[in-house]
Write a protein that holds these residues in place. Structure first.
Motif, PDB file in Angstrom:
ATOM      1  N   PRO A  81       0.847  -1.196   0.000  1.00 22.55           N
ATOM      2  CA  PRO A  81       0.000   0.000   0.000  1.00 22.55           C
ATOM      3  C   PRO A  81       0.885   1.251   0.000  1.00 22.55           C
ATOM      4  O   PRO A  81       1.756   1.394   0.848  1.00 22.55           O
ATOM      5  CB  PRO A  81      -0.827  -0.129   1.283  1.00 22.55           C
ATOM      6  CG  PRO A  81      -0.102  -1.111   2.137  1.00 22.55           C
ATOM      7  CD  PRO A  81       0.773  -1.948   1.250  1.00 22.55           C
ATOM      8  N   LYS A  83       4.390  11.079   1.190  1.00 24.25           N
ATOM      9  CA  LYS A  83       5.732  10.982   1.800  1.00 24.25           C
ATOM     10  C   LYS A  83       6.628   9.964   1.098  1.00 24.25           C
ATOM     11  O   LYS A  83       7.857  10.067   1.147  1.00 24.25           O
ATOM     12  CB  LYS A  83       5.602  10.620   3.280  1.00 24.25           C
ATOM     13  CG  LYS A  83       4.995   9.239   3.522  1.00 24.25           C
ATOM     14  CD  LYS A  83       4.837   8.904   4.988  1.00 24.25           C
ATOM     15  CE  LYS A  83       4.110   7.581   5.159  1.00 24.25           C
ATOM     16  NZ  LYS A  83       3.848   7.237   6.553  1.00 24.25           N
ATOM     17  N   SER A 101      -7.299   0.129   0.629  1.00 24.63           N
ATOM     18  CA  SER A 101      -6.226   0.063  -0.375  1.00 24.63           C
ATOM     19  C   SER A 101      -5.734  -1.380  -0.514  1.00 24.63           C
ATOM     20  O   SER A 101      -5.543  -1.881  -1.622  1.00 24.63           O
ATOM     21  CB  SER A 101      -5.054   0.968   0.029  1.00 24.63           C
ATOM     22  OG  SER A 101      -5.431   2.325  -0.057  1.00 24.63           O
TER      23      SER A 101
END
Ligand code: C5P
Length: 224
Positions: free
Chosen positions: A8, A22, A83
């Motif tokens: 994920p 990030k 996800s």
């Protein structure tokens, strides 16, 4: 033993505060996610990498996907659990499947091998380390109690499962509207046992800005 991995990578990275995913931030001059992907691309036992992405990052990941041989791209959902569920749809419905956070670039191949073997035998296995700190339950900034840490473990990824066990656990969680912070918690709801494989303290998840300092130090140490 061969395995597939779902990674994920569709989060927003709010706690990192970069204003973008990030995993696209640089660690030693390369995006964090590439460090994670390299481990699985290089592992001959990994047959497929299902990389779950956000549509905002599609062009970046499409370019990355073309440089790796094992990557299948899938779009993620609003929560990590959704996800991973989307990732399951791109997997071969057999064998062992791992789930590993894109934000944990320091996973060692030896730990992966131990997890796959434990999942083969038991159906479900997770990487974890014993808690080092004293842990207290706190309410409104006041201590409620000190928890006995002798049985507490800090859980990481990868988490490894027989494919059918993970898929059933996800489907059941969807039906019961249960939202967990990891896959094992969904499997625990089915009452199937989950084995713990002792991993490394440096298998950190890059979550907040100071984690990047630790990450640079870990990389430097490993390159010595
Ligand atoms: O936010 P956190 O670091 O705990 O997220 C763990 C992993 O799950 C990250 O690699 C992140 O990209 C991913 N994630 C996701 N879909 C979401 C939320 C998080 O794929 N909706």
């Amino acid at each position: 033993m061969n395995y597939q991995v779902i990674i994920p990578a569709a989060g927003s990275g709010k706690r990192m505060g970069a204003g973008y995913n990030k995993l696209l931030m640089n660690l030693a001059g390369r995006p964090i996610i590439l460090h994670t992907l390299d481990v699985f691309e290089k592992d001959p036992n990994c047959s497929r990498i299902i990389l779950v992405i956000h549509s905002n990052d599609e062009s970046f990941f499409t370019e990355i996907g073309s440089r790796y041989t094992k990557i299948h791209l899938v779009f993620g959902g609003s929560e990590r659990q959704y996800s991973v569920y989307n990732g399951l749809t791109a997997a071969k419905e057999e064998g062992i499947i791992l789930v590993h956070d894109g934000a944990r670039p320091f996973i060692r191949p030896e730990t992966i091998a131990r997890l796959v073997a434990a999942a083969e035998e038991n159906g479900a296995a997770i990487a974890a380390v014993p808690v080092k700190d004293t842990i207290k339950k706190v309410k409104n900034f006041e201590v409620v109690e000190t928890v006995d840490r002798s049985s507490l473990w800090q859980v990481q990824t990868p988490q490894a499962f027989h494919f059918s066990l993970l898929k059933n656990a996800h489907e059941r969680a969807q039906k019961e509207k249960y939202l967990g912070t990891d896959e094992a918690s969904l499997v625990e709801k089915t009452r199937h046992s989950v084995k713990v494989v002792e991993a490394d303290y440096d298998n950190i998840k890059l979550t907040t800005p100071e984690d990047l300092y630790f990450a640079e130090a870990i990389l430097k140490k490993r390159q010595q």
